[in-house]
Enzyme design. Structure first.
Site: not given
Ligand code: S3P
Length: 423
Positions: A21, A159, A16-17, A307, A161, A116, A338
């Site tokens: 990207r 993080s 997914k990540s 995750d 993200q 969030r 969670r």
């Molecule tokens: C992700 C980073 C994680 C993860 C999310 C995907 C990403 O979140 O929990 O499912 O793709 O950068 P955080 O960076 O907020 O911890």
């Protein structure tokens, strides 16, 4: 009900990540980027739709994408709001990219995403001269395109993200940006940026430096299978008696492989068959059910398995003794709270789990038994899949509320799991 065993070989969908990207970097690159094994799940499709709304031509052919990149400043203002649906990754990464564009954007999301926290990206982006106006720190959010400047930023939380939002904003800024992390979080943005534009990024002594003004060049991205999706099969294979499952071509980036290290420390019967090729590391993984020891997961371990906490909590219920998870307060601001969701819903299945402000204490070893047949996913894909795996061990059927939310990261999870079941 008799407990089934799980046998066979499975390919779980793309990461997914990395899929998010690939769309983002492919869209702002020059030339045609191709992506194979793209994850066609709701979250990634939200990102794809948003870039289409901003004028990027993206062709879909099964799990392959062809993206006609428009260059760093070639995106156009969307006439409609950008609907991020359930996806925190889409929201935060795109907030970074859009803060330095020459147009304004309006972002919305579903009920869960709209709770969030967005302050974590608004703070550094504002330091860069960004103007992001959220609703009490949440979506809906307006992003006014501004001329950004570089900053030196130490992330208060680990993080990926937030880090990625700053990296993407930094690419549009007028001077260099450096980022320090308290603990290493997943580094897919850095790896992909290095592929698309090696001059744009340096990594030294834990510092990430972004040099703007270098064009990104189109690439081919092969997305590995998502270790966070494979995790459900790794745990199912480890705890459903008599099972043996092979999961193919799983991404084993060291910033994501915490679950592998936990399984190894537990003495799991796990074989890792590494695939030798350039790009993100991958391996075929084979797990067999067998005796396991308890685990103790601490704050420093969390980013590499953030995750996987829900499914690891289920794993702990199957092991004699007390397992602990601490330093995991971030879990409270994911697609659901969670920690609370795991404690309450696995509790309904007879698990003994004590909830702490930043973690869980799980006393395992006694078989799960259904106390309440109605369990709730809280609309959270990872809670739903954890409960689905738990259902394999139960003496009675359960109903998982909002089970369809699995489509956020793994639309075919239930059918894939069914292909492995031997009665
Ligand atoms: C992700 C980073 C994680 C993860 C999310 C995907 C990403 O979140 O929990 O499912 O793709 O950068 P955080 O960076 O907020 O911890």
């Amino acid at each position: 009900m008799t407990t089934p065993t799980l046998k066979g070989t499975i390919q779980v969908p793309g990461d997914k990540s990395i899929s998010h990207r690939a769309i983002i970097f492919g869209s702002i690159a020059e030339g045609q980027t191709t992506v194979s094994n793209f994850l066609r799940s709701n979250d990634c499709l939200a990102t794809l739709q948003a870039f289409r709304q901003m004028g990027v031509h993206i062709k879909e052919d099964g799990n392959s994408l062809t993206i006609d990149g428009v260059g760093m400043l070639g995106l156009q203002e969307s006439q409609e709001p950008l609907d991020m649906q359930n996806s925190g990754t889409s929201t935060r990464l795109m907030a970074g990219l859009l803060a330095g564009q020459h147009f304004d954007s309006h972002m919305v999301g579903d009920a869960s995403l709209s709770k969030r926290p967005m302050g974590r990206v608004i703070t550094p982006l504002s330091e860069m001269n960004g103007t992001l106006v959220a609703t009490d720190g949440h979506l809906p959010m307006d992003i006014y395109g501004e001329v950004l400047h570089g900053i030196h930023y130490r992330l208060p939380i680990a993080s990926a993200q937030v880090k990625s939002a700053i990296i993407l904003a930094a690419l549009t800024a007028q001077s260099d940006t450096t980022i320090e992390e308290p603990l290493p979080s997943r580094d897919h943005s850095e790896t992909m940026l290095k592929l698309f534009s090696p001059e744009s990024i340096d990594k030294e002594d834990g510092l990430i430096t972004i040099h703007p003004d270098h064009p990104l060049k189109a690439q081919h991205v092969e997305v590995p299978a998502d270790i966070s999706s494979a995790a459900f099969f790794l745990v199912a294979g480890a705890i459903v008696p008599g099972s043996e499952i092979t999961i193919e071509r799983v991404g084993l980036n060291p910033t994501r492989d915490g679950i592998i290290r936990v399984l190894e420390q537990m003495g799991a019967d796990l074989t890792i068959d590494r695939i030798d090729q350039p790009g993100e590391p991958m391996a075929n993984l084979t797990i067999k059910a067998g005796p396991l020891k308890t685990f103790h997961i601490e704050e420093a371990d969390i980013p590499a398995l953030v995750d996987e906490v829900p499914i690891l909590a289920l794993l702990a219920t199957a092991v004699d003794g007390v397992s602990t998870i601490s330093g995991a307060a971030e879990l409270r601001v994911k697609e659901s709270d969670r920690l609370a969701a795991i404690a309450s819903e696995l509790g309904k299945l007879g698990a003994s789990i004590e909830e702490k402000p930043d973690g869980l204490i799980i006393t395992g070893g006694k078989p799960l038994t259904v106390q309440d047949e109605q369990v709730d996913s809280f609309g959270d894909h990872r809670i739903a899949m954890t409960l689905k795996v738990a259902s394999l061990l139960l003496d009675k059927e359960i109903t998982i509320k909002d089970e369809d939310c699995m489509a956020v990261s793994y639309p075919t999870f239930s059918t894939d799991l069914n292909t492995l079941i031997r009665k």
